[in-house]
Design an enzyme around this catalytic site. Structure first.
Site, mmCIF file in Angstrom:
data_model
loop_
_atom_site.group_PDB
_atom_site.id
_atom_site.type_symbol
_atom_site.label_atom_id
_atom_site.label_comp_id
_atom_site.label_asym_id
_atom_site.label_seq_id
_atom_site.Cartn_x
_atom_site.Cartn_y
_atom_site.Cartn_z
ATOM 1 C CD GLU A 293 15.712 11.482 -9.379
ATOM 2 O OE1 GLU A 293 16.889 11.114 -9.929
ATOM 3 O OE2 GLU A 293 16.245 11.832 -8.056
ATOM 4 C CD GLU B 11 18.932 5.469 -5.712
ATOM 5 O OE1 GLU B 11 18.924 4.337 -4.219
ATOM 6 O OE2 GLU B 11 19.474 5.603 -6.000
#
Length: 591
Positions: free
Chosen positions: A175, A318
């Site tokens: 994310e 991420e």
């Protein structure tokens, strides 16, 4: 729409216990001390249970980063402003982020999906599935509507399905969203029923005063909203984020299709926890790469009953933690596949056990799980069998040329054929010179006339009507040769049955034939010739046999049944009469 999500969650099944037993049996039979790979052995066994493949493969992995902004960032809960979400998303697309580097060097395509970034992402590689330009500030209102909550989960489901349809064997989700640890902490407090102070970390590195403010912001929101703790939609809508919902949906999709997921840090853990509220068995399909410095992460993993594989004090997000651990998981699978067993290596096994009968797997074609997971979808299976049934020996051709690319694929298919002792005894002479083709036709026609004396009366007339003009009509002919001496005098598997080299070459020819049929290209096998004649015309050494002349080209029609059957030369035998059970002549009743 929610019904689809509930149905997919309900489709998540228990792991294949028989595959797990078989995998554990093989692990214990590898030439290593029992249990010596530690936690990786349990990973391998669980991967076997997920995939149904005793020796699992996860080489073809995919990674998706879902990005979105959070309205709660207006409260000053992050060290960064919201515009950084878009800037970092562009950085990922350009290959400059940590996750980009890790994915690139693992040869993984990194897909970035905008599900709610405030501004337009300034890079064409970003997949835009924007629900709204960020969530609302959940201190003032619900972060999103219930409809938006359903939409973000559905988008994640769809994105994961696309990757699985492309053949991905394992998925990683990450994310990007400034302020998203605030949303995740608020969700953790509700999902885990823990005090806010116990689940709030420092995110991107805020100060002590900002940390205290972050706690107060979440406490204010949870006091204001009467969130139903048993309703995952209400939790997501009240304080969640679009990227969190998308990751949850993607995990549901993966688990429902027996695809393992490697979790990153706190954010993916919260998404997994949300997904588990739809079906608790989803945890069986998840692997925790690490435990991050976000203090709630340890509680999340405990609730999911997942053991982190490493403790590296990561807090990047991420997808980076999962991408870092992936090569280790892939190497573990290769150990499982390529390490010799004690029997293979002829080494005494000090902990030899017998495989239990209840671990045997019978595959009946109705399930996707069996001793080895099918590499082909039902549609692909159907296509393979269609090609087998549609292969024909063709004698009539159109003059249209064959592209180099198609020809290359057909010959490559031949070269992929199995061969005894891996001796690969074949060569391929591609002939398009018309003078050479005329010479070949002359000697083949001479031999055809000579062979006709083996038939009498009507059978002879019938034989002579079978024409070989395909040698002249087809744009090219391929002579496949067999080199029985390749590999030296002692080729593995050929010492007792010397003709296995010829069988290997026949496999290569059959591969060509099937590949040509799939390409819509016709092929005919001409075998009426004297080897000496073909050797002389094509300059083939005496030690090498020309096995087949294969005419190849396009045709106006592929017959529904074989040509020789259509013209009455013969008919296909009854298969049941050709299958025996255990000994010659005893008919097999069950096939």
């Amino acid at each position: 729409m929610p019904e689809i999500i509930y149905n997919r969650a309900a489709a998540i099944r228990l792991l294949n216990s028989k595959a797990m037993q078989r995998a554990e049996f093989r692990l214990d039979d590898l030439t290593k001390p029992k249990g010596s790979l530690g936690i990786l052995e349990q990973v391998i066994i669980r991967l076997a249970g997920i995939t149904g493949n005793i020796i699992p493969s996860i080489d073809n992995a995919g990674c998706v980063i879902f990005a979105s902004d959070h309205g709660v960032n207006e409260e000053g809960v992050s060290a960064y402003d919201s515009h950084v979400t878009e800037e970092m998303t562009v950085n990922m697309c350009m290959g400059g982020a940590v996750s980009s580097v890790l994915a690139r060097h693992s040869r993984i395509d990194l897909q970035v999906v905008d599900v709610g970034i405030k501004s337009r992402v300034r890079h064409p590689k970003a997949v835009v599935r924007k629900i709204s330009p960020g969530t609302r500030n959940f201190v003032q209102d619900y972060a999103m509507s219930r409809e938006q909550a359903v939409e973000c989960v559905s988008i994640g489901l769809e994105i994961a399905d696309q990757l699985i349809d492309e053949g991905k064997e394992l998925l990683i989700f990450g994310e990007m969203g400034i302020g998203n640890t605030t949303s995740a902490a608020a969700m953790a407090a509700v999902l885990l029923d823990l005090p806010v102070r116990q689940v709030v970390g420092k995110g991107t590195g805020i100060s002590d005063s900002q940390h205290q403010h972050k706690i107060q912001v979440i406490e204010t929101a949870l006091t204001k909203h009467c969130i139903c703790k048993d309703d995952p939609w209400d939790i997501l809508a009240a304080v969640g984020g679009f990227e969190i919902g998308a990751m949850a949906g993607a995990m549901i999709a993966a688990a429902s299709r027996s695809i393992p997921v490697v979790l990153d840090g706190f954010m993916t853990g919260i998404a997994a926890l949300l997904a588990s509220r739809f079906n608790k068995d989803i945890k069986n399909y998840l692997f925790a790469s690490h435990c991050s410095l976000e203090q709630a992460h340890i509680y999340v993993l405990k609730e999911l009953q997942l053991e982190p594989m490493v403790q590296w004090q990561l807090r990047l997000g991420e997808g980076s933690g999962a991408l870092l651990i992936l090569p280790t998981l892939q190497q573990a699978c290769r150990i499982m596949a390529e390490t010799s067993t004690f029997e293979d290596a002829k080494v005494s096994n000090p902990h030899r056990t017998e495989l239990k009968e209840d671990a045997l797997m019978v595959y009946d074609g109705k399930d996707t799980l069996g001793p080895s997971k099918l590499d082909f979808s039902p549609a692909e299976q159907k296509a393979v069998y269609k090609a087998l049934a549609a292969r024909r020996d063709i004698r009539s051709y159109l003059p249209d040329p064959i592209s180099k690319e198609a020809l290359g694929r057909i010959i490559q298919a031949a070269h992929l054929a199995p061969s005894v002792g891996f001796m690969q005894p074949w060569n391929f002479i591609v002939i398009s010179d018309q003078n050479i083709l005329n010479e070949l036709y002359r000697v083949v026609e001479k031999e055809r006339i000579r062979a006709s004396v083996n038939y009498t009366d009507m059978k002879q007339d019938h034989y002579l009507r079978l024409k070989l003009e395909g040698l002249l009509q087809a744009p090219m002919t391929i002579c496949v040769t067999n080199h029985s001496g390749r590999g030296g005098p002692h080729v593995l598997g050929r010492n007792t049955i010397p003709e296995t080299d010829l069988m290997s070459t026949a496999c290569a020819i059959e591969n060509m034939w099937l590949a040509a049929r799939v390409e819509g290209i016709a092929m005919g096998w001409i075998s009426i010739y004297q080897k000496e004649d073909i050797r002389k015309i094509l300059g083939i050494p005496d030690s090498i046999d020309p096995v087949a002349l294969l005419t190849i080209g396009y045709t106006s029609h592929f017959p529904d049944i074989p040509v020789l059957e259509r013209v009455g030369w013969g008919k296909r035998s009854n298969l049941k009469e050709l299958i025996f059970q255990n000994i010659w002549g005893k008919e097999e009743k069950d096939v």
